[in-house]
Design an enzyme around this catalytic site. Structure first.
Site, PDB file in Angstrom:
ATOM      1  N   GLU A  82       0.824  -1.216   0.000  1.00 12.26           N
ATOM      2  CA  GLU A  82       0.000   0.000   0.000  1.00 12.26           C
ATOM      3  C   GLU A  82       0.858   1.266   0.000  1.00 12.26           C
ATOM      4  O   GLU A  82       1.729   1.448   0.856  1.00 12.26           O
ATOM      5  CB  GLU A  82      -0.928  -0.009   1.233  1.00 12.26           C
ATOM      6  N   LYS A 265      -7.382  -1.290  11.471  1.00 17.32           N
ATOM      7  CA  LYS A 265      -6.762  -1.671  10.185  1.00 17.32           C
ATOM      8  C   LYS A 265      -5.547  -0.794   9.916  1.00 17.32           C
ATOM      9  O   LYS A 265      -4.512  -1.264   9.457  1.00 17.32           O
ATOM     10  CB  LYS A 265      -7.795  -1.545   9.059  1.00 17.32           C
ATOM     11  N   ASP A 281       4.552 -14.743  11.142  1.00 11.95           N
ATOM     12  CA  ASP A 281       3.211 -15.179  10.742  1.00 11.95           C
ATOM     13  C   ASP A 281       2.224 -14.030  10.952  1.00 11.95           C
ATOM     14  O   ASP A 281       1.723 -13.819  12.056  1.00 11.95           O
ATOM     15  CB  ASP A 281       2.853 -16.411  11.587  1.00 11.95           C
ATOM     16  N   HIS A 379      -2.097  10.413  -0.437  1.00 11.73           N
ATOM     17  CA  HIS A 379      -2.233   9.156  -1.175  1.00 11.73           C
ATOM     18  C   HIS A 379      -2.116   9.391  -2.669  1.00 11.73           C
ATOM     19  O   HIS A 379      -1.517   8.624  -3.380  1.00 11.73           O
ATOM     20  CB  HIS A 379      -3.623   8.559  -0.913  1.00 11.73           C
TER      21      HIS A 379
HETATM   22  C1  MEV Z   1      -5.917   2.942   5.066  1.00 13.66           C
HETATM   23  O1  MEV Z   1      -5.180   1.808   4.673  1.00 13.66           O
HETATM   24  C2  MEV Z   1      -5.910   3.077   6.569  1.00 13.66           C
HETATM   25  C3  MEV Z   1      -6.794   4.197   7.134  1.00 13.66           C
HETATM   26  O2  MEV Z   1      -8.117   4.045   6.642  1.00 13.66           O
HETATM   27  C4  MEV Z   1      -6.759   4.066   8.631  1.00 13.66           C
HETATM   28  C5  MEV Z   1      -7.745   4.947   9.352  1.00 13.66           C
HETATM   29  O3  MEV Z   1      -8.790   5.302   8.791  1.00 13.66           O
HETATM   30  O4  MEV Z   1      -7.467   5.225  10.549  1.00 13.66           O
HETATM   31  C6  MEV Z   1      -6.304   5.549   6.691  1.00 13.66           C
END
Ligand code: MEV
Length: 429
Positions: A82, A265, A281, A379
């Site tokens: 990413e 995430k 792992d 991004h």
């Molecule tokens: C993107 O890979 C991760 C985010 O969505 C995390 C978040 O929203 O805190 C930017």
């Protein structure tokens, strides 16, 4: 039509496996060449790591910079597909550097092995009989891994719980094992598999599963860092406002599982990248992280944010971290070995401290962007580079094309191809 029934495929050498693939799915010679390139990793190693191997699936590997962890500067390898993850972690670490970086601590390396027992006639008494036999069971488990005992680890305790309803209760025996510098799945699984028959004898019940738990509640790493408000002003918001906005964003995750999943995430973006780079792992870490996040009251963020007495932002993280330095891919995969060297870790606790710090940095960076300018701006410029490369830009062209795509706000491959074609045409003139 593809035929997936390939008896003996696993016994073939790589060339023969590739030949079958080529015929079945019409791979071109160029595609075969790409598959043959294992990026400097000896194919024999790959072939011994997994079955039916044909090549490697490489991920971009980068270095997160600026990290100071427990007073030590670290260069941190991250393997991740990413865009902007490594840049974001490095940026967060730069801000935390002003206050001395990240402080991190770990627990001993205790993993849990589970033994499931059902059909026990007198389950409550049987539970006590297991405790009566605790020392004998620990001794039998220890005999399974003399090396682990030699380095100071091994089985340390047994817990027994009864789950299910009163009509059909079930017993779960937990074996706690200090796995030291290993992730420990092999050691723990061997021990619980061995104990199964002894547990049946003691309980007169039926043993079913004997397996490690990835909810490693006794193998925890904790880290915190201070992000000074003076360094946080951005996009028209003062440093104080940013601190408040990030704390609000944390509360959003605390009270809403939909946001919390994305919050966590973002943490795992950083964590998995280091876990993968060091050959560990990542599924075990992901499973453990999310299970831990919901272990107490609902699904919660793995990080917290608050203000210190100066009004600076203090972030912290607490997460199970079942990684190892010995055994597994970490000690076999040549790039994982190099990455461990780059990270400069000698003990597993240092690796855990690094991983937790990166997770916190990653989460802070995401919240910092989300609460100010949003994440798309950052991004987009990196995404534009990927689009430029996909459209065939090389060398200097990549930056030029990416900049133009961003300025036109048209980050599309057709537009990138046009820009490349125009550039090349005018160069020829
Ligand atoms: C993107 O890979 C991760 C985010 O969505 C995390 C978040 O929203 O805190 C930017």
């Amino acid at each position: 039509m593809v035929i997936s029934n390939l008896p003996g495929f696993y016994e073939l050498d790589r060339t023969s496996r590739l030949k079958i693939l080529k015929e079945q799915v019409n791979l071109t010679n160029d595609e075969i060449k790409i598959l043959e390139n294992t990026g400097g990793v000896d194919f024999n190693i790959i072939d011994h790591m997994v079955e039916n191997a044909i090549g490697v699936m490489s991920l971009p590997l980068g270095i997160a910079t600026n990290f100071v962890i427990n007073g030590v500067d670290r260069l941190i390898p991250m393997a991740v597909e990413e865009t902007s993850v490594i840049a974001a972690a490095s940026h967060a670490a730069k801000i935390a550097r002003h206050t001395g970086g990240f402080k991190a601590v770990t627990t001993p390396q205790i993993m849990i092995g589970q033994i499931e027992v059902s059909n026990i006639p007198d389950i409550n008494a049987a539970r006590i009989r297991i405790y009566e036999n605790r020392d004998m069971l620990l001794k039998i488990a220890a005999e399974k891994d003399p090396m682990l005992i030699k380095v100071g680890g091994g089985p340390i305790d047994i817990n027994v719980k009864i789950i299910g309803d009163s009509v059909k209760p079930m017993m779960v025996v937990h074996l706690l094992v200090n796995t030291m510098d290993a992730m420990g799945a092999n050691a723990v699984n061997t021990m619980v598999e061995t104990l199964g028959t002894y547990i049946e004898d003691i309980t007169k019940g039926t043993v079913n599963l004997r397996i490690i738990s990835n909810l490693a509640i006794y193998r925890i790493v904790r880290a915190y860092a201070t992000f000074p408000k003076e360094n946080l002003a951005r996009a028209g918001f003062s440093g104080e406002e940013v601190v408040d906005r990030i704390i609000e964003a944390y509360k959003f995750a605390l009270h809403d599982p939909f946001r919390c999943a994305t919050h966590n995430k973002g943490i795992m973006n950083g964590i998995s990248a280091v876990v993968i780079a060091t050959g560990n792992d990542f599924r075990a870490i992901e499973a453990g992280a999310h299970a831990y996040a919901s272990y107490t009251t609902g699904y919660r963020p793995l990080t917290t944010y608050e203000k210190n007495e100066n009004g600076d932002l203090v972030g912290s993280i607490e997460i199970p971290m079942a990684v190892g330095l010995i055994g597994g891919a970490t000690s076999v995969h040549p790039i994982a070995k190099i990455n461990v060297k780059i990270a400069g870790v000698k003990h597993v606790s240092e690796l855990q401290e690094i991983i937790a710090s990166v997770g916190l940095a990653q989460n802070f960076a995401a919240l910092y962007a989300l609460t100010t300018e949003g994440i798309q701006r950052g991004h987009m410029s990196l995404h534009a580079r990927n689009i430029a490369i996909s459209a065939g830009a090389v060398g200097n062209e990549i930056d030029i094309v990416a900049k133009q795509l961003v300025s036109e706000k048209k980050i599309r491959i057709e537009r990138a191809s046009e820009i490349i074609a125009n550039m090349r045409k005018s160069e020829k003139k």
